[in-house]
Design a protein around this motif. Sequence first.
Motif, PDB file in Angstrom:
ATOM      1  N   GLY A 142       0.856  19.166  -9.751  1.00  0.00           N
ATOM      2  CA  GLY A 142       1.834  20.118  -8.938  1.00  0.00           C
ATOM      3  C   GLY A 142       2.237  21.028  -9.909  1.00  0.00           C
ATOM      4  O   GLY A 142       2.232  20.533 -11.587  1.00  0.00           O
ATOM      5  N   ASN A 143       2.376  22.530  -9.728  1.00  0.00           N
ATOM      6  CA  ASN A 143       2.490  23.362 -10.455  1.00  0.00           C
ATOM      7  C   ASN A 143       4.203  22.997 -10.866  1.00  0.00           C
ATOM      8  O   ASN A 143       4.438  23.493 -12.852  1.00  0.00           O
ATOM      9  CB  ASN A 143       2.791  24.568 -10.069  1.00  0.00           C
ATOM     10  N   CYS A 144       5.176  21.640 -11.060  1.00  0.00           N
ATOM     11  CA  CYS A 144       6.175  21.778 -10.999  1.00  0.00           C
ATOM     12  C   CYS A 144       6.219  19.923 -12.250  1.00  0.00           C
ATOM     13  O   CYS A 144       7.052  19.900 -12.510  1.00  0.00           O
ATOM     14  CB  CYS A 144       7.341  21.355 -10.287  1.00  0.00           C
ATOM     15  N   MET A 145       5.085  19.889 -11.983  1.00  0.00           N
ATOM     16  CA  MET A 145       4.708  18.836 -13.239  1.00  0.00           C
ATOM     17  C   MET A 145       4.410  19.258 -14.273  1.00  0.00           C
ATOM     18  O   MET A 145       3.097  19.885 -14.898  1.00  0.00           O
ATOM     19  CB  MET A 145       3.510  17.822 -12.420  1.00  0.00           C
ATOM     20  N   LYS A 146       5.520  18.144 -15.585  1.00  0.00           N
ATOM     21  CA  LYS A 146       5.193  19.062 -16.531  1.00  0.00           C
ATOM     22  C   LYS A 146       4.026  18.336 -16.990  1.00  0.00           C
ATOM     23  O   LYS A 146       3.126  19.158 -18.230  1.00  0.00           O
ATOM     24  CB  LYS A 146       5.931  18.569 -17.577  1.00  0.00           C
ATOM     25  N   ALA A 147       3.499  17.158 -17.406  1.00  0.00           N
ATOM     26  CA  ALA A 147       2.383  16.497 -17.772  1.00  0.00           C
ATOM     27  C   ALA A 147       1.411  16.045 -16.644  1.00  0.00           C
ATOM     28  O   ALA A 147       1.657  14.909 -16.453  1.00  0.00           O
ATOM     29  CB  ALA A 147       1.991  15.467 -18.974  1.00  0.00           C
ATOM     30  N   PRO A 148       0.422  17.104 -15.321  1.00  0.00           N
ATOM     31  CA  PRO A 148      -0.184  16.792 -14.645  1.00  0.00           C
ATOM     32  C   PRO A 148      -1.317  15.133 -14.984  1.00  0.00           C
ATOM     33  O   PRO A 148      -1.950  15.908 -16.420  1.00  0.00           O
ATOM     34  CB  PRO A 148      -1.007  17.889 -14.339  1.00  0.00           C
ATOM     35  N   GLY A 149      -2.194  14.580 -14.259  1.00  0.00           N
ATOM     36  CA  GLY A 149      -2.703  13.565 -14.710  1.00  0.00           C
ATOM     37  C   GLY A 149      -3.411  12.214 -13.906  1.00  0.00           C
ATOM     38  O   GLY A 149      -2.249  12.505 -12.898  1.00  0.00           O
TER      39      GLY A 149
ATOM     40  N   GLY B 105      -1.173   9.663  -5.193  1.00  0.00           N
ATOM     41  CA  GLY B 105      -0.609  10.647  -5.828  1.00  0.00           C
ATOM     42  C   GLY B 105       0.672  11.300  -5.505  1.00  0.00           C
ATOM     43  O   GLY B 105       0.885  10.595  -5.075  1.00  0.00           O
ATOM     44  N   ILE B 106       1.406  11.594  -6.497  1.00  0.00           N
ATOM     45  CA  ILE B 106       2.525  12.590  -6.819  1.00  0.00           C
ATOM     46  C   ILE B 106       2.438  13.577  -6.722  1.00  0.00           C
ATOM     47  O   ILE B 106       2.332  14.161  -8.346  1.00  0.00           O
ATOM     48  CB  ILE B 106       3.146  11.870  -7.779  1.00  0.00           C
ATOM     49  N   LEU B 107       2.700  14.394  -5.998  1.00  0.00           N
ATOM     50  CA  LEU B 107       2.623  15.891  -6.174  1.00  0.00           C
ATOM     51  C   LEU B 107       4.121  16.666  -5.619  1.00  0.00           C
ATOM     52  O   LEU B 107       5.089  16.267  -5.415  1.00  0.00           O
ATOM     53  CB  LEU B 107       2.295  16.464  -5.387  1.00  0.00           C
ATOM     54  N   ALA B 108       4.768  17.728  -6.958  1.00  0.00           N
ATOM     55  CA  ALA B 108       5.754  18.340  -7.144  1.00  0.00           C
ATOM     56  C   ALA B 108       5.362  19.527  -7.460  1.00  0.00           C
ATOM     57  O   ALA B 108       4.400  20.946  -8.356  1.00  0.00           O
ATOM     58  CB  ALA B 108       6.261  18.046  -8.776  1.00  0.00           C
ATOM     59  N   LEU B 109       5.549  20.268  -6.288  1.00  0.00           N
ATOM     60  CA  LEU B 109       5.538  21.983  -5.448  1.00  0.00           C
ATOM     61  C   LEU B 109       6.208  22.701  -6.182  1.00  0.00           C
ATOM     62  O   LEU B 109       7.514  22.552  -5.380  1.00  0.00           O
ATOM     63  CB  LEU B 109       4.468  21.601  -4.265  1.00  0.00           C
TER      64      LEU B 109
END
Lengths: 364, 416
Positions: free
Chosen positions: B211-218, B272-276
């Motif tokens: 998600g675009n708000c996640m600092k370090a996606p992975g 998944g954990i998404l911060a959109l």
Amino acid sequence: MNPLALTDTPVASPHAHGGGSVGRTMRRVQLALVPATLFGFWLYGWPAFFLWSATIAACLGWEALCLRLAGARAVRATLWDGSAALTGWLLAMTLPPWAPWWIAVVGGFVAIVIGKQVFGGLGQNVFNPAMVARVALLVSFPVPMTTWVQPLSVMHAAAPDLLEGLRIFLGLHPVPDAITSATLLGHAKTELARGVDLFAVMGQGGDLVSWTGLRPGSLGESSTLLLAGGGLFLLLGGLISWQVPVAVLAGLAVPAGIAHAIDPGHYLAPEVHLLSGAAMLGAFFIATDYVSSPNTRAGQLIFGFAIGVLAWIIRSFGGYPEGVGFSVLLMNAMTPIIDRYVKPRILGRDRRGRPLDIPAREAS
Amino acid sequence: MTEITAPHPSGLTLPAIVLSADGEDAWGPLTPCDDPFALDPDEIARRVLDAGIVGLGGAAFPSAVKLGGARKAGVHTLIINGGECEPYLSCDDRQMRDDAAQIVDGIVLMLRATGAGTARVGIEDNKPEAIAAMRAAAAVQPAVQVCPVPARYPMGSEKQLIGVLTGIEMPADGRPADIGVVVHNVGTARAVRAAVVEGKPLIARLVTLNGNCMKAPGNIEVRLGTLAEAVIAFAGGLKGEGVGLARRVLGGPMMGQQMPHWRVPVVKGTSGILALDADEVAAQAPDPCIRCGSCVQACPAGLLPLEMSARIRNDALAEAVDIGLKDCIACGCCAFVCPSRIPLVQYFVHAKGELAAQERARLRTDATRKLAEQKRERVERDKREKAEAAARRKAEREAREAAARPAATPAEGVSA
């Protein structure tokens, strides 16, 4: 107390969107109309431009009034979703290019108020609003609705200038007899009615058939190539499917071809049908109207083909030289029935909705 | 025991136990298996059951039940779902790239447990690394075939994947076992190997953070029960301390569920954990339906979403069912393409919930009616029995009286 109610509105998946919108769809259809429209202006001059502007303005005005009366909360958002403007644009395309201002106003009223808002507004109308207006105008005001002018490019010396154009549009200046003309379909119809066969008619009126669109006719219906190009743009952009336009053109061309092969003296050739009147505009822009056409590809084929056939029947045997508007309306009325009976097959079920049989297993 | 928000959009709480870590991160005594591939199928299923393994694709169905059931039904093909198709999610892809050998071992164990002859691993063709890694690992196992499938959502859906891999269209009321197949996820295969070979229970899973708000996606291996809050903090937190966060989602963007806050635990089905942010969610008030039919073309189940939603809006649930509501797999394709942004899936989920509630109410009334009927019957029976007893007593009394008067007309009832 549901804690979600305190923080957020509950929203079901999906949490992403493809980005489409009603406004975007309407704007892209309008974009596809631009070439044919500009060609119409070039061909028929200032009066055509004034008529086009007035028709769109009238549609927007009537739409705004209806939304206000209906108490629609988002008048501004709904007014500018592009649907009323598109209706006006399409209606203008089907009008005689030098029609007077009141045709635009009355047409806008019929299209928006009677054709669309009385049904409940966007998405609720049974009939294509532009065609409702076009047919109502044709039936009510046959003279101004069949006063065609010869194409005179704006560069031509006899073409009206800005002021002259405005006077023609306002009805202060009658259309000079010298430049009125007939469309090929109208000409053929009158001559056939007088007992003259088509071999003689085509000799005089052959120049009325034209790929390029240099022929008398409605404001935006004449240039086959530009309309088909706009239609191709819609097809490639995924806004319309090929089923409707191809079926309409086939429905018109197939019976025309058969009849012409049997009796060329009484039936126009298929290419004449395809290049005349509202065939192209109807196939790509009118019959493809989402609201009043079937939802499934198979339904669209039936719908389109029937429009083509009906248009040919009306052109060949009916009282009017042109039939696309009537046939679109007739098939609009059939759309709910087509949608009722033509449905996609549900995955894992047969056409009747019963679960598929479990396939026999080969011994393993 | 304590209460914790369930990982469900309702935001309701559930009882939970709190484990406090000792910081050692050491395993207790494990029961590894020296020769796992020689184990009895029932023994494999028992170990899978003991390890608490469920389907890690998201549906979280108990894997041991599925393995045993497949054996009973006599399936011939084991389908391994590597067709992770939701945008944003990559945990299955990552596992196939990193742990292909373990996954293939797990598949072989599952083949043994199910009695299936071959396994087909369906991997979307937009994951070339995963396909290569799995092919290399499966090279020594002729029973395991790696089959690229088109990357077209919803390929991870069981029916769609089975259709592509076997060419068989699943009957609407059938189950995969009916056509001789059983479907398991790649993550499940890896967990099965860990359980059978090493004796390790399922205590962690791979989760995608995105998600675009996640600092370090992975992708990150998360112990079950860890709060999403803690996972995000571990992975570097949110951009700008969460400013601009529009929606919290557990699962993928197409079928995941919105969360009221981040203090929800990661469970076995959490992929998944998404911060959109607002751009990704693109939420806005819906416009009227323009009947464009985009949803009809997009529906992988051959349904008419616009017609179903119109009927649901008019409370005609039975009609919505008639035109296929129950065949909806809630994949979200219709709502994704809808230019009017009508929340179609929300309508369908609501209608299905409403139908389930009606069904429960109907069952309850049926049960009540049955009880009432039984009571009425019992009362009538009692009355009848009482009357019969009274009649019997009367007859006996009369018989006794008749016996006492032998001179009376004895042939009264047998004159004919």
